[in-house]
Design an enzyme around this catalytic site. Sequence first.
Site, PDB file in Angstrom:
ATOM      1  N   CYS A   1      -5.635   5.042 -23.675  1.00 57.13           N
ATOM      2  CA  CYS A   1      -6.269   4.814 -22.372  1.00 57.13           C
ATOM      3  C   CYS A   1      -5.673   5.657 -21.252  1.00 57.13           C
ATOM      4  O   CYS A   1      -6.372   6.447 -20.632  1.00 57.13           O
ATOM      5  CB  CYS A   1      -6.196   3.337 -22.017  1.00 57.13           C
ATOM      6  SG  CYS A   1      -7.259   2.340 -23.064  1.00 57.13           S
TER       7      CYS A   1
ATOM      8  N   GLY B   1      11.458   5.851 -19.156  1.00 58.40           N
ATOM      9  CA  GLY B   1      11.417   6.188 -20.574  1.00 58.40           C
ATOM     10  C   GLY B   1      10.889   7.594 -20.785  1.00 58.40           C
ATOM     11  O   GLY B   1      10.965   8.438 -19.884  1.00 58.40           O
TER      12      GLY B   1
HETATM   13  N1  LIG Z   1      -7.876   0.239 -26.571  1.00 56.91           N
HETATM   14  C1  LIG Z   1      -7.658  -0.472 -25.471  1.00 56.91           C
HETATM   15  O1  LIG Z   1      -6.682  -1.209 -25.367  1.00 56.91           O
HETATM   16  C2  LIG Z   1      -8.617  -0.401 -24.315  1.00 56.91           C
HETATM   17  C3  LIG Z   1      -8.380  -1.196 -23.181  1.00 56.91           C
HETATM   18  C4  LIG Z   1      -9.293  -1.143 -22.123  1.00 56.91           C
HETATM   19  C5  LIG Z   1     -10.394  -0.313 -22.221  1.00 56.91           C
HETATM   20  N2  LIG Z   1     -10.591   0.464 -23.318  1.00 56.91           N
HETATM   21  C6  LIG Z   1     -11.804   1.278 -23.391  1.00 56.91           C
HETATM   22  O2  LIG Z   1     -12.716   0.650 -24.284  1.00 56.91           O
HETATM   23  C7  LIG Z   1     -13.463   1.632 -25.018  1.00 56.91           C
HETATM   24  C8  LIG Z   1     -13.250   1.439 -26.512  1.00 56.91           C
HETATM   25  O3  LIG Z   1     -11.884   1.659 -26.808  1.00 56.91           O
HETATM   26  P1  LIG Z   1     -11.275   1.305 -28.242  1.00 56.91           P
HETATM   27  O4  LIG Z   1      -9.813   1.570 -28.146  1.00 56.91           O
HETATM   28  O5  LIG Z   1     -11.745  -0.022 -28.670  1.00 56.91           O
HETATM   29  O6  LIG Z   1     -11.982   2.428 -29.139  1.00 56.91           O
HETATM   30  P2  LIG Z   1     -11.963   2.547 -30.726  1.00 56.91           P
HETATM   31  O7  LIG Z   1     -12.005   4.004 -31.009  1.00 56.91           O
HETATM   32  O8  LIG Z   1     -10.864   1.712 -31.303  1.00 56.91           O
HETATM   33  O9  LIG Z   1     -13.344   1.867 -31.176  1.00 56.91           O
HETATM   34  C9  LIG Z   1     -14.583   2.393 -30.892  1.00 56.91           C
HETATM   35  C10 LIG Z   1     -15.519   2.019 -32.042  1.00 56.91           C
HETATM   36  O10 LIG Z   1     -16.851   2.335 -31.671  1.00 56.91           O
HETATM   37  C11 LIG Z   1     -17.539   2.729 -32.844  1.00 56.91           C
HETATM   38  N3  LIG Z   1     -18.814   3.374 -32.512  1.00 56.91           N
HETATM   39  C12 LIG Z   1     -19.084   4.676 -32.202  1.00 56.91           C
HETATM   40  N4  LIG Z   1     -20.395   4.836 -31.974  1.00 56.91           N
HETATM   41  C13 LIG Z   1     -20.991   3.627 -32.152  1.00 56.91           C
HETATM   42  C14 LIG Z   1     -22.328   3.146 -32.053  1.00 56.91           C
HETATM   43  N5  LIG Z   1     -23.333   3.949 -31.733  1.00 56.91           N
HETATM   44  N6  LIG Z   1     -22.555   1.846 -32.308  1.00 56.91           N
HETATM   45  C15 LIG Z   1     -21.546   1.009 -32.615  1.00 56.91           C
HETATM   46  N7  LIG Z   1     -20.253   1.418 -32.723  1.00 56.91           N
HETATM   47  C16 LIG Z   1     -19.977   2.697 -32.497  1.00 56.91           C
HETATM   48  C17 LIG Z   1     -16.511   3.594 -33.544  1.00 56.91           C
HETATM   49  O11 LIG Z   1     -16.828   3.818 -34.899  1.00 56.91           O
HETATM   50  C18 LIG Z   1     -15.231   2.769 -33.341  1.00 56.91           C
HETATM   51  O12 LIG Z   1     -15.040   1.856 -34.392  1.00 56.91           O
HETATM   52  C19 LIG Z   1     -12.975   2.982 -24.489  1.00 56.91           C
HETATM   53  O13 LIG Z   1     -13.806   3.398 -23.444  1.00 56.91           O
HETATM   54  C20 LIG Z   1     -11.589   2.656 -23.946  1.00 56.91           C
HETATM   55  O14 LIG Z   1     -11.198   3.551 -22.925  1.00 56.91           O
HETATM   56  C21 LIG Z   1      -9.729   0.422 -24.371  1.00 56.91           C
END
Ligand SMILES: NC(=O)c1ccc[n+]([C@@H]2O[C@H](COP(=O)([O-])OP(=O)(O)OC[C@H]3O[C@@H](n4cnc5c(N)ncnc54)[C@H](O)[C@@H]3O)[C@@H](O)[C@H]2O)c1
Length: 434
Positions: A256, A249
């Site tokens: 991520c 694709g």
């Molecule tokens: N999105 C995915 O599918 C996925 C999958 C596996 C791993 N991850 C990892 O998980 C982590 C989170 O990803 P995400 O996509 O959920 O991020 P996101 O940006 O959707 O959510 C992160 C949240 O954390 C909040 N936040 C910031 N500082 C904070 C604090 N001090 N206390 C409480 N909340 C706080 C933000 O306001 C936000 O709502 C990242 O490291 C990402 O790499 C994500």
Amino acid sequence: MSRVAVFGAGYVGLVTGACFADLGHDVVIRDVLPERIEALRGGAVPIYEPGLEELLARNAERLTYTLEVAVAVRDADFLYVAVGTPPTYSGDADLSAIWTVVDELQGLERRAVVVMKSTVPVGTGAKVRARLDERGLGHIGYASNPEFTAEGTAVRDFQQPDRIVIGAFEPVDADAVADLHAGIDGPIVRCDVASAEMIKLAANAALMTRISFINEIANVCEATGADVVRVAEGVGLDRRIGPSFLRAGIGYGGSCFPKDSLALKQLAANSGYHFQLLNAVIEVNELQKRRVIGKLNRHLGTLRGKTVALLGLAFKPNTDDTREAPSLVLAGRLVAEGADVRAWDPVADGRSILPQATICATPLEALRGADAAVLVTEWAELADLDWAAAASSMRNALLVDGRNMLDPTELRAAGFTYEGIGRAAGSGSAGGSV
Ligand SMILES: NC(=O)c1ccc[n+]([C@@H]2O[C@H](COP(=O)([O-])OP(=O)(O)OC[C@H]3O[C@@H](n4cnc5c(N)ncnc54)[C@H](O)[C@@H]3O)[C@@H](O)[C@H]2O)c1
């Protein structure tokens, strides 16, 4: 049953909180965004993730939402960290939100385990451990429990995982995290913290490598007259290889893969190692997103003054996430070439990310009068579209199928000039799914 505080009400934090509540645990989800917490309290889910809204509603009595650290940590047995770790300018992971959370735990008296769900560079756990100790929090445990869910299927992935990885400094903390998952059927991989951190980065790198690999095979297919869809099918039936992530694709995107590949590349470089294969994977992906422009040029000549419809903006179907989506690069390149961009996506908020494009409510509206269409995200709606009606409404019925989703024969019969990715002219049926 345990009490779980989750820091971060994003894609990972909400799914983690909802699934733990579904197992019977009491969960407090804490975020720093008042509008997010307000929405959740009112029963609205700030992100699009299939099944999540129902799961949160079904477990509402075991879920609370707060802006206050004190409320979150009160009586908590586990302090799950699910905050963002975006890339910095140097490509390293930005861990500032994690350090904020660690500092917010100051003064915690009760024994609890900090559990890292966020994706972090190898060595982060050791640094967090040292910081907790410096702040008089030696009694707080630490474990790494990386997240492997994929957006769009995150609830199912959490509830039926391929594996649960738990890395801890103390066996008692690993046991506690394993017990917390009682009720979820999946093999548990127990290891040291650094290995748990590396498993997450290596798993993502392996998936990205497969994507860039098949994309390069696709590019060679294009040059030699083979059809990558058939090639991937034939290759994927080899049990040693398997079929997943062999779908050619216009490249990977999302919140991520791009950032985690950069973080692993920098992690290696900071440790004195030049990760050649990963560098190539990243570069192939960057070039892949731009190949669509060449295809359009071949058919249309200059794009100045031409109208191009982008079908799909999210980085993949069943999510509203547009972070690092190929659509952003494509739209930017099209505008730079002087094209008018029209775009449609069923859930992603196009207006906020593509102010330079005309955002349309339906695919047919986006296609009307266009000189070309690019299928960017394989939304199910596009499989059922009346493509004959679409072709006759366009000024020029050219379709670049950036996901090899559609059947070239049917599209040609509907009146389209069809171009896939790595598909020889006149080749067969629609691609399979990853
Ligand atoms: N999105 C995915 O599918 C996925 C999958 C596996 C791993 N991850 C990892 O998980 C982590 C989170 O990803 P995400 O996509 O959920 O991020 P996101 O940006 O959707 O959510 C992160 C949240 O954390 C909040 N936040 C910031 N500082 C904070 C604090 N001090 N206390 C409480 N909340 C706080 C933000 O306001 C936000 O709502 C990242 O490291 C990402 O790499 C994500």
